[in-house]
Design an enzyme around this catalytic site. Sequence first.
Site, PDB file in Angstrom:
ATOM      1  N   ALA A 156       0.892  -1.371  -0.319  1.00  0.00           N
ATOM      2  CA  ALA A 156       0.131   0.050   0.410  1.00  0.00           C
ATOM      3  C   ALA A 156       1.264   1.422   0.265  1.00  0.00           C
ATOM      4  CB  ALA A 156      -1.072   0.090   1.355  1.00  0.00           C
ATOM      5  N   TYR A 157       2.188   0.852   0.620  1.00  0.00           N
ATOM      6  CA  TYR A 157       3.131   1.913   0.648  1.00  0.00           C
ATOM      7  C   TYR A 157       3.340   3.146  -0.538  1.00  0.00           C
ATOM      8  CZ  TYR A 157       6.913   5.232   1.966  1.00  0.00           C
ATOM      9  OH  TYR A 157       8.002   5.975   2.253  1.00  0.00           O
ATOM     10  N   ALA A 158       4.330   1.716  -0.694  1.00  0.00           N
ATOM     11  CA  ALA A 158       5.097   1.016  -2.183  1.00  0.00           C
ATOM     12  C   ALA A 158       4.211   1.852  -3.400  1.00  0.00           C
ATOM     13  CB  ALA A 158       5.256  -0.122  -2.738  1.00  0.00           C
ATOM     14  N   THR A 160       1.113   4.555  -2.898  1.00  0.00           N
ATOM     15  CA  THR A 160       1.722   6.021  -2.999  1.00  0.00           C
ATOM     16  C   THR A 160       2.879   6.969  -3.527  1.00  0.00           C
ATOM     17  OG1 THR A 160       2.076   5.990  -1.028  1.00  0.00           O
ATOM     18  CG2 THR A 160      -0.663   5.772  -0.954  1.00  0.00           C
TER      19      THR A 160
END
Length: 249
Positions: A156-158, A160
């Site tokens: 999820a972070y990647a 963004t």
Amino acid sequence: MTTDQQSATRVAIVTGGSGGIGGAVARTLAARGTAVVVHYSGSAERAQQVVDSILEAGGQAVALPGDVADETAMTALFDAAEERFGGVDVVVNTAGIMLLAPVTETALDAFDRMHRVNVRGTFVVSQLAARRLRPGGALVNFSTSITRLQQPTYAAYAATKGAVEAMTLVLARELRGRDVTVNAVAPGPTATPLFLDGKSPELIERLGAASPLGRLGTPEDIAGAVAFLAGPDGRWINGQVLFANGGIA
């Protein structure tokens, strides 16, 4: 500050300037003669500590708050920077949050929080920078080397940060003729308090050993890359993602 002083001094806005990397970026730019607006969202005390360290070293800085995803708040921040220092030449988007979990266990509200800060926040500030940076200016956004490392729990972070890379590369081409560069820095593992928190000494050692240089990055390592892109030696670098990770990817 007089009008002549304003015209001679480059001015930077550093979002997330109270953080480990953001604070290092603010101090590094100030040491090179740039007046710095140290933006913060949740920690006025840490932001003021960064400002105080710059002032003690003979630089110019001020701490200003705001939600990066709120266009009204960020417009007010740019207005305040221009009123105080005469204009804006450099914008560095270090503000961001990271919430980790496997895809199957990621709460959608956590995904939405990261999207709001990392994607919408970067977009809002980039939009204002595109409209208001002076000729010769530079916008530096922040991605992550995780976009290449594909480590579990980071999806999820990647995602963004992949969005940040896309908007950065497109915006660089949209600003043709403006004499403004647009790039992104993608750090690898960096020894900030946030990164080190909760990790065992063994894990930290293993992460450092992953780099051919045999150590974790430091906030100053990342700040040096930003200062290069924001300074005169980086003027021919445009529409790029600079992976500042010691060679891990």
